[in-house]
Design a protein around this motif. Structure first.
Motif, PDB file in Angstrom:
ATOM      1  N   UNK A 204       7.812   9.045  26.018  1.00  0.00           N
ATOM      2  CA  UNK A 204       8.746   9.777  25.157  1.00  0.00           C
ATOM      3  C   UNK A 204       9.687  10.654  25.988  1.00  0.00           C
ATOM      4  N   UNK A 205      10.958  10.558  25.675  1.00  0.00           N
ATOM      5  CA  UNK A 205      11.983  11.356  26.351  1.00  0.00           C
ATOM      6  C   UNK A 205      12.393  12.521  25.463  1.00  0.00           C
ATOM      7  N   UNK A 206      12.214  13.748  25.948  1.00  0.00           N
ATOM      8  CA  UNK A 206      12.566  14.906  25.119  1.00  0.00           C
ATOM      9  C   UNK A 206      14.041  14.905  24.722  1.00  0.00           C
ATOM     10  N   UNK A 207      14.994  14.636  25.635  1.00  0.00           N
ATOM     11  CA  UNK A 207      16.400  14.665  25.220  1.00  0.00           C
ATOM     12  C   UNK A 207      16.775  13.579  24.214  1.00  0.00           C
ATOM     13  N   UNK A 225       2.658  10.887  25.611  1.00  0.00           N
ATOM     14  CA  UNK A 225       2.768  11.282  27.009  1.00  0.00           C
ATOM     15  C   UNK A 225       4.242  11.219  27.379  1.00  0.00           C
ATOM     16  N   UNK A 226       4.864  12.338  27.752  1.00  0.00           N
ATOM     17  CA  UNK A 226       6.296  12.345  28.061  1.00  0.00           C
ATOM     18  C   UNK A 226       6.628  11.509  29.287  1.00  0.00           C
ATOM     19  N   UNK A 227       7.871  11.048  29.343  1.00  0.00           N
ATOM     20  CA  UNK A 227       8.305  10.255  30.491  1.00  0.00           C
ATOM     21  C   UNK A 227       8.166  11.031  31.798  1.00  0.00           C
ATOM     22  N   UNK A 273      17.847   4.270  29.466  1.00  0.00           N
ATOM     23  CA  UNK A 273      17.177   5.530  29.788  1.00  0.00           C
ATOM     24  C   UNK A 273      17.747   6.159  31.052  1.00  0.00           C
ATOM     25  N   UNK A 274      18.064   7.438  30.974  1.00  0.00           N
ATOM     26  CA  UNK A 274      18.523   8.166  32.153  1.00  0.00           C
ATOM     27  C   UNK A 274      17.364   8.476  33.098  1.00  0.00           C
ATOM     28  N   UNK A 275      16.165   8.532  32.567  1.00  0.00           N
ATOM     29  CA  UNK A 275      14.978   8.859  33.359  1.00  0.00           C
ATOM     30  C   UNK A 275      14.040   7.649  33.357  1.00  0.00           C
TER      31      UNK A 275
END
Length: 335
Positions: A204-207, A225-227, A273-275
């Motif tokens: 999951x990506x917060x932004x 679990x965040x990226x 995705x940027x990340x």
């Protein structure tokens, strides 16, 4: 028993290095028709006489969910691109997979398409086949879920777990279903059945998710679990996350949204995705699920060939399908 898809699968073709079991590629292993005399059977009989179930592929050619979610359209061509990328990949051992064809959403009626996909998946599961669904926008996930929910797999005390590899929760509360709503639709259907959806998300990506979506996830008891915790240095953390998930379910619906990968690995998606989560981590998670023996359905979503670069995204998605099926088949193959 027949599988009700709209479009029959086309013959598979690819590189051929000559005869022998040591030169096999996926296009040698995929059948587009049930075995003669075994239309309702899901069994392949190896030389030693033991039986192992064939896996099945089914495509979901849909852009409607992405269109409704204001994304960039083109994912309806994803199943064909995934098949092309998979066809020439080399097999480590003889395998058999049945390609049951495609369900197509061409009239804007997404809901009917999802129910047709569900009927096809349920038929395949009831024949004993684990299923890989080639998407299509991420609306494919709700169609896959409908198949599991309609199948005999959930009868009795079986516990369903849904693991989504995704930068997004896809828990939007929109008026019309879309590629952003499938897991909220699942949660509501499970509630109607007197169950709570056991839903986990890795990457999951917060932004990429509003606070409203985080609140919805918390309300539904979603574990995620965040990226930022899924990089190569976080591989053990990701494995512990998956192991905890597997401990709480008997059947797994694995949903792979290719926008979980970094944009360099998966540029051909509606929302690059940027990340992102490295391919090494995503593949390790997929093989861990496949080796568990609990996988019922895996769907791969959001490949848009019109946006791809050098077939990177198609190859990444096909590599994950390859890893899931070869790992799963090795786990069930007689020693």
């Amino acid at each position: 028993m027949t599988v009700a898809t709209d479009v029959p699968s086309q013959p598979w073709t690819g590189r051929d290095d000559g005869p022998g079991t040591d030169t096999l590629r996926w296009h040698h292993a995929v059948r587009t028709e049930p075995r003669p005399g075994q239309a309702a059977s899901a069994r392949t009989v190896p030389d030693d006489g033991t039986e192992t179930p064939d896996a099945a592929l089914v495509g979901f050619r849909s852009d409607e969910g992405v269109r409704r979610n204001q994304g960039r359209q083109g994912a309806a061509n994803g199943p064909a691109a995934l098949r092309r990328a998979l066809a020439s990949m080399a097999l480590p051992a003889p395998d058999q997979v049945w390609d049951a064809g495609d369900v197509r959403v061409a009239d804007g009626d997404l809901e009917a398409g999802q129910h047709r996909l569900g009927a096809a998946v349920a038929t395949l599961l009831d024949e004993g086949r684990p299923v890989v669904v080639l998407g299509g926008g991420h609306e494919v996930a709700y169609g896959s879920y409908l198949g599991i929910a309609r199948s005999r797999a959930l009868r009795g005390a079986a516990r369903l777990g849904v693991l989504n590899l995704d930068a997004h929760f896809d828990l939007r509360d929109d008026v019309r279903p879309s590629s952003g709503t499938p897991f909220l639709q699942m949660a509501r259907e499970e509630e109607r059945q007197g169950r709570a959806l056991n839903y986990w998300v890795l990457g999951v990506s917060q932004p990429s998710n509003t606070q409203r979506l985080f609140h919805t996830a918390d309300k539904l008891g979603v574990r995620y679990l965040p990226d930022t915790e899924c990089g190569l240095l976080g591989l053990e953390r990701a494995e512990r996350f998956v192991d905890a998930f597997l401990a709480e379910c008997d059947l797994v619906h694995l949903s792979i949204d290719l926008d979980v990968l970094p944009a360099a690995a998966a540029p051909g998606v509606s929302a690059p995705a940027a990340y992102g989560v490295p391919m090494e981590v995503v593949e390790r998670v997929c093989t861990r699920i496949a080796a568990s023996g609990k996988l019922a359905v895996c769907d791969v979503a959001e490949l848009n060939p019109d946006l791809d670069v050098d077939q990177r995204t198609a190859r990444a998605g096909a590599r994950l399908v390859h890893s899931v099926l070869t790992t799963r088949n090795a786990a069930v193959r007689p020693m």
